[in-house]
Write a protein that holds these residues in place. Structure first.
Motif, PDB file in Angstrom:
ATOM      1  N   SER A  30      58.458  22.040 102.161  1.00  6.86           N
ATOM      2  CA  SER A  30      59.615  21.561 101.392  1.00  6.86           C
ATOM      3  C   SER A  30      59.272  20.287 100.654  1.00  6.86           C
ATOM      4  O   SER A  30      59.607  20.126  99.477  1.00  6.86           O
ATOM      5  N   GLU A  33      57.037  21.082  97.653  1.00 10.40           N
ATOM      6  CA  GLU A  33      57.796  21.735  96.588  1.00 10.40           C
ATOM      7  C   GLU A  33      58.678  20.728  95.843  1.00 10.40           C
ATOM      8  O   GLU A  33      58.707  20.707  94.614  1.00 10.40           O
ATOM      9  N   ASP A  63      65.482  26.124  91.494  1.00  7.77           N
ATOM     10  CA  ASP A  63      64.271  26.953  91.559  1.00  7.77           C
ATOM     11  C   ASP A  63      63.433  26.615  92.785  1.00  7.77           C
ATOM     12  O   ASP A  63      62.924  27.504  93.475  1.00  7.77           O
ATOM     13  N   ARG A  66      65.122  27.921  95.828  1.00  6.09           N
ATOM     14  CA  ARG A  66      64.995  29.391  95.854  1.00  6.09           C
ATOM     15  C   ARG A  66      63.602  29.780  96.356  1.00  6.09           C
ATOM     16  O   ARG A  66      63.460  30.680  97.187  1.00  6.09           O
ATOM     17  N   ASN A  67      62.581  29.097  95.849  1.00  6.71           N
ATOM     18  CA  ASN A  67      61.213  29.378  96.311  1.00  6.71           C
ATOM     19  C   ASN A  67      61.085  29.175  97.812  1.00  6.71           C
ATOM     20  O   ASN A  67      60.457  29.978  98.503  1.00  6.71           O
ATOM     21  N   HIS A  69      63.502  29.280 100.025  1.00  6.89           N
ATOM     22  CA  HIS A  69      64.328  30.288 100.702  1.00  6.89           C
ATOM     23  C   HIS A  69      63.629  31.647 100.738  1.00  6.89           C
ATOM     24  O   HIS A  69      63.718  32.373 101.728  1.00  6.89           O
ATOM     25  N   GLU A  70      62.921  31.968  99.684  1.00  5.49           N
ATOM     26  CA  GLU A  70      62.245  33.262  99.598  1.00  5.49           C
ATOM     27  C   GLU A  70      60.925  33.284 100.340  1.00  5.49           C
ATOM     28  O   GLU A  70      60.176  34.258 100.265  1.00  5.49           O
ATOM     29  N   GLY A  71      60.602  32.208 101.037  1.00  5.19           N
ATOM     30  CA  GLY A  71      59.394  32.195 101.851  1.00  5.19           C
ATOM     31  C   GLY A  71      58.138  31.841 101.108  1.00  5.19           C
ATOM     32  O   GLY A  71      57.046  32.094 101.588  1.00  5.19           O
ATOM     33  N   GLU A  72      58.272  31.251  99.938  1.00  2.34           N
ATOM     34  CA  GLU A  72      57.107  30.866  99.169  1.00  2.34           C
ATOM     35  C   GLU A  72      56.733  29.423  99.460  1.00  2.34           C
ATOM     36  O   GLU A  72      56.274  28.693  98.609  1.00  2.34           O
TER      37      GLU A  72
END
Length: 76
Positions: A30, A33, A63, A66-67, A69-72
């Motif tokens: 986190s 990012e 964004d 979202r990344n 959350h989507e496991g990226e």
């Protein structure tokens, strides 16, 4: 005690160290990012109005979230 042991054998429990390692990994991902946002967004908002800049910054944050959350979280 028997129920707890049975739960452990069935895999219903996770070791505290495993949980701690996963939480640390998530926090570090986190941080990576979110720390990328200023350098990637700053050039896009130079010279814009406050409301235009705010919109771009908000979209960058959405964004990033979202990344995550989507496991990226590992960058890919």
């Amino acid at each position: 005690k028997i129920e707890l042991q049975l739960g452990i054998l069935k895999g219903d429990y996770t070791r505290n160290t495993d949980v701690s390692e996963e939480v640390t990994r998530m926090i570090m991902a986190s941080k990576r990012e979110l720390m990328q946002i200023p350098s990637s967004v700053a050039p896009q908002v130079v010279g814009l109005s406050v409301s235009e800049a705010e919109k771009i910054i908000r979209e960058a944050i959405i964004d990033a979230l979202r990344n995550l959350h989507e496991g990226e979280m590992d960058g890919g």
